[in-house]
Design a protein around this motif. Sequence first.
Motif, short mmCIF file in Angstrom:
data_model
loop_
_atom_site.label_atom_id
_atom_site.label_comp_id
_atom_site.label_asym_id
_atom_site.label_seq_id
_atom_site.Cartn_x
_atom_site.Cartn_y
_atom_site.Cartn_z
N LEU A 1 23.67 50.55 -23.46
CA LEU A 1 22.42 50.44 -22.62
C LEU A 1 22.26 48.73 -22.28
O LEU A 1 22.24 48.06 -23.11
N PRO A 2 22.45 48.41 -20.90
CA PRO A 2 22.28 47.27 -20.52
C PRO A 2 20.86 46.63 -21.12
O PRO A 2 20.02 47.35 -21.19
N ILE A 3 20.75 45.32 -21.12
CA ILE A 3 19.69 44.54 -21.66
C ILE A 3 18.20 44.83 -21.23
O ILE A 3 17.15 45.06 -21.81
N ALA A 4 18.16 45.04 -19.83
CA ALA A 4 17.10 45.19 -19.13
C ALA A 4 17.32 45.79 -17.88
O ALA A 4 18.14 45.39 -17.30
N ALA A 5 16.14 46.51 -17.47
CA ALA A 5 16.21 47.09 -16.08
C ALA A 5 14.76 46.72 -15.32
O ALA A 5 13.82 46.77 -15.96
N GLN A 6 15.11 46.71 -14.00
CA GLN A 6 14.01 46.52 -13.25
C GLN A 6 13.11 47.79 -13.25
O GLN A 6 13.69 48.81 -12.75
N VAL A 7 11.90 47.66 -13.13
CA VAL A 7 10.81 48.96 -13.26
C VAL A 7 9.73 48.59 -12.44
O VAL A 7 9.23 47.53 -12.45
N ASN A 8 9.28 49.20 -11.50
CA ASN A 8 8.25 49.30 -10.91
C ASN A 8 8.28 48.06 -9.91
O ASN A 8 9.26 47.78 -9.26
N ASP A 9 7.22 47.42 -9.61
CA ASP A 9 7.30 46.27 -8.69
C ASP A 9 8.08 45.21 -9.01
O ASP A 9 7.95 44.97 -10.30
N PHE A 10 8.48 44.38 -8.08
CA PHE A 10 9.24 43.08 -8.53
C PHE A 10 8.33 41.94 -8.43
O PHE A 10 7.54 41.78 -7.33
N ILE A 11 8.18 40.89 -9.42
CA ILE A 11 7.41 39.75 -9.29
C ILE A 11 8.15 38.79 -9.77
O ILE A 11 8.62 38.71 -10.82
N PRO A 12 8.39 37.77 -8.66
CA PRO A 12 9.35 36.60 -9.49
C PRO A 12 8.60 35.90 -10.55
O PRO A 12 7.18 35.90 -10.52
N GLU A 13 9.25 35.37 -11.27
CA GLU A 13 8.53 34.48 -12.40
C GLU A 13 8.00 33.25 -11.60
O GLU A 13 8.40 32.76 -10.54
N PRO A 14 6.72 32.92 -12.45
CA PRO A 14 5.97 31.79 -11.65
C PRO A 14 6.77 30.38 -11.63
O PRO A 14 6.50 29.54 -10.93
N GLU A 15 7.47 30.34 -12.75
CA GLU A 15 8.45 28.95 -12.66
C GLU A 15 9.65 29.24 -12.36
O GLU A 15 10.48 30.33 -12.89
N ALA A 16 10.18 28.67 -11.53
CA ALA A 16 11.71 28.70 -11.15
C ALA A 16 12.57 28.59 -11.99
O ALA A 16 12.83 27.84 -13.01
N GLY A 17 13.56 29.36 -11.96
CA GLY A 17 14.87 29.51 -12.93
C GLY A 17 15.60 28.45 -12.57
O GLY A 17 16.55 28.08 -13.73
N ALA A 18 15.89 28.11 -11.46
CA ALA A 18 16.92 26.81 -10.75
C ALA A 18 16.32 26.24 -9.94
O ALA A 18 15.46 26.35 -9.18
N ALA A 19 16.61 24.80 -9.72
CA ALA A 19 16.08 23.89 -8.65
C ALA A 19 16.75 22.64 -9.00
O ALA A 19 17.44 22.20 -10.04
N PHE A 20 16.52 21.70 -7.78
CA PHE A 20 16.78 20.40 -7.80
C PHE A 20 15.51 19.89 -8.34
O PHE A 20 14.27 19.81 -7.77
N TRP A 21 15.39 19.31 -9.66
CA TRP A 21 14.18 18.70 -10.04
C TRP A 21 14.16 17.22 -9.94
O TRP A 21 15.09 16.61 -9.52
N VAL A 22 12.91 16.74 -9.51
CA VAL A 22 12.74 15.30 -9.21
C VAL A 22 11.20 14.98 -10.11
O VAL A 22 10.35 15.91 -10.13
N GLN A 23 11.29 13.80 -10.45
CA GLN A 23 10.26 13.40 -11.17
C GLN A 23 8.79 13.43 -10.18
O GLN A 23 9.03 12.96 -9.01
N ARG A 24 7.85 13.70 -10.74
CA ARG A 24 6.50 13.92 -10.15
C ARG A 24 6.10 12.37 -9.26
O ARG A 24 5.35 12.55 -8.20
N ARG A 25 6.54 11.41 -10.06
CA ARG A 25 5.96 10.08 -9.66
C ARG A 25 6.72 9.57 -8.27
O ARG A 25 6.23 8.91 -7.50
N VAL A 26 7.91 10.30 -8.38
CA VAL A 26 8.72 9.89 -6.91
C VAL A 26 8.08 10.63 -5.78
O VAL A 26 7.84 9.99 -4.81
N LEU A 27 7.43 12.07 -6.14
CA LEU A 27 6.93 12.58 -5.11
C LEU A 27 5.62 12.05 -4.82
O LEU A 27 5.20 11.93 -3.49
N GLU A 28 4.96 11.69 -5.70
CA GLU A 28 3.52 10.69 -5.57
C GLU A 28 3.54 9.96 -4.65
O GLU A 28 2.88 9.61 -3.79
N GLU A 29 4.53 8.98 -5.06
CA GLU A 29 4.67 7.66 -4.24
C GLU A 29 5.18 7.85 -2.69
O GLU A 29 4.60 7.27 -1.90
#
Lengths: 318, 567
Positions: free
Chosen positions: B161-189
Amino acid sequence: MAISQSKGNKYENRIRLFFKKLFQQRALAIMSVPFLIWLIIFKYLPLWGWTIAFQDYKPAKKFMDQAWIGFEHFKFLFGDDRFLRVLRNTLAMSSINLIFGFVTAITLALLLNEIRNIAFKRVVQTVSYLPHFISWVVAASIIQTTLSPDGTINQLLVGLGFIDRGNEILFLGIPEYFWTIFGASSIWKDIGWNTIVYLAAMTTIDPTQYEAAEIDGANRFKKMIYITLPGIKSVVIILLIMNIGYLLESGFEPQYLLGNGMNVDYSENIDIFVLKYGIAQSNFSLSIAAGMFKTVVSFILLFIANNAAKRMGEARLY
Amino acid sequence: MSKINRVWLLCLTAVLSLSVITACSGNNNTKENTGSAEQSGSATTGAKQDKVTFKIFNGVAGSKDGNTNQTTIGKLLEDQTGVNFKLEFVVGDLNTKIGTMIAANDYPDVLIPDAAIEEVLNAGAFIPLDDLIEQYGPNIKRVYGKSLNQMKAKDGKIYFLPIAAQVNDFIPEPEAGAAFWVQRRVLEEAGYPKIKTLDQYVELITNYRDKHKDENLTGLVSLTHDWRFFATSNPPMHLMGYPNDGNVIVDTNTWEAKTYAGSDATKKWLKELNKLNANGLFDKASFVDNYDQYIAKLTSHKVLGFFDYRWQVDNALNVLKDAARKDPSLDGYNYFPLPITFDENTPDAYLDPPGGLVTNRGIGITVSAKDPVRIIQYFDNMLTEENQTLLSWGIKGDTYEVNEEGRYYRTQEQIDKIDETFRESFGFKYYSWNWPMYNATSTLANGNARNVASQPEVFQMTLTEKDKLILEKYGVQTYSQLYAEPISRPYFPAWGFAKEQNSPEQLWEASKDEMTKKYFPKMVMATPDKFDAVWEEYMKEFGKLDTAGYEKWTTEQVKQKVAMANQ
């Protein structure tokens, strides 16, 4: 006819003598039986596994069900220019280890032997063999940190004005530097440990020899050259012979841990190659083939070295 | 030597040799023992709720070894089924451990072989599950449903049995699994600009560094250590607007899989890094640092940006987040995820799309299992709605609450209570991974998220004032709302296709990895005018690989999975 008969008699005598001795020393012989059994089970029976090198080995299949493919794996090994490259690296790195390891360890042992201040001697010895007790994983981290662009060595070079800030050298990123780094780290790690055996050998030298030399007017340096060194010669040669047998074992951990994509051309050795293309791919046959190659070469080297020692009338292994 | 001494010696040697012989035959004895235990066990299985303990070996290093019934959840499941599992986790090398099992033909009752699954299958160590599922697995059928076809091996049987299966509705995780990350102070400035493309991202970082020349900042670091090298070789795929399929990108119209290691996208990505390096913005040490050094750099406050998958940098991000929670003035050193592509008009695909199953990992019952029926019943029982709620949310009133609208949430007290020790003793840890279950993006039938972290109500509670502020600036409630909606890909992920050991596909991947590890640093570190020459050299080497064969194989796999999903 007469000659061969006497020869036959001689052999018969020898055999008779052998059994006589065996009977006399039967207690010894019986005592060694368990160890012989151990040797056969754990050292000789596994040689059976060499057959895997000639099969397209699949785990869990019975021996008779394996597909035999002859020398395919050996052909792959020797036909692959990567293998020739890793062979070169292995030989280069173990030679560096062998030569510099010996020279530095013997030099340090000689120097330590001359020190009369016991407390200082102890401190030097302890400090020099401490690194032996840290694992390569930790040692590699220390080396990596020291050699990194913001590490001690680069800071030193910048401070001394050899390089400008911003132009720090990426030591582990320059392939040609790898062997030097490897050699230096191995020596750093094992020099103290390796001196122990020589220091022990030096204690067996008869002190009267030194006294005699002193009366003859030899200075400390001369005593070192003419008494201490010849005194440990047999130990050195035995160790050399044994180590030559390991010439294809350049170690695995330092290369694996310090190696990276940039220095791979110089850091990858046979063991890492086997891991990458044999074990990691579940190609056990290839791993065995490479292992066989190593054993055979090691055996030949050991044999040659021992024979050379024998011819020169020096101490030898067998 | 006296006579008595000799007799003694003889005795001693005899004992020693005997012990050698018995040590070798010891294995047989234990086998017989288990055999008889099995018989007596089945003889007394009159009452169905007899307590039994099965062994599981888990090929992923994780928690401490132990019994599931020593945890709260495990005890409840034992009360329902009478089954306890003794869990053992891998220590050291997985392949060695599995290899030993295969060689001895002696397995635990249940095996989670992780990456070594192909070897286990080749050894015939798993029993087929089809009949068991048919007879005892209504919930298994419900959960794996359509995917049951995808799970079939070449001989048409299901072995794990594979480790996990999608059931019912799909909701993306609230935090991204992958990204180009940048320091918040850079955005703020910069006044919280909308960053969509790689060029804008580079410009953002360059500007910040130029304004803060004296701070000795690093523009971009990259993770290259060992097998984690994909953090440096995967970005072209994401920049082109594709999700993480590993070595290929897959066209959703034609289902063709194409490799990109030698594509223009990769060239463009490396050229960008080369330019950054020439401007002193790229951290050269990226190519020699190990994983620990990389994580240390990310927490040093000196690094402005990087690309990586969240699970790889979780440790670093959590350290920064905890620090910022204690001292809000440190919030600027937290990283903010940006979904970046080459071109403004390309929708990003950083979020894992709803898709098929990961079919090269799973849990199976071995030929050594004493009572496969009880085991499959346990799995089936785990997959009921109630138990899926139990496994992730816990017990109502204790680890979660329900409001009038039926939404699940946790109080601050409960959130504080559930730390690592609690997760261990309660059983959340043992049951978090590698069992048959709903996957992280699934919902329960009542609309609540299967995973606590994915429930918007819970996610909102974990946010600090500063978090809320920055999300507000971008007009979103969760980080993943910054990203484009994922498109369904029934084959996903392509990296999860099972490859046979020692196959051309595996060899292609190994050789390609070696090549990229060698040439990528060269290209990035070359002086900009030499870049093209090194690229040519790399392409020449890359051309020696049977890339067409690899693509053909992957395309076949993709099409097969898609066809199965549409059946």
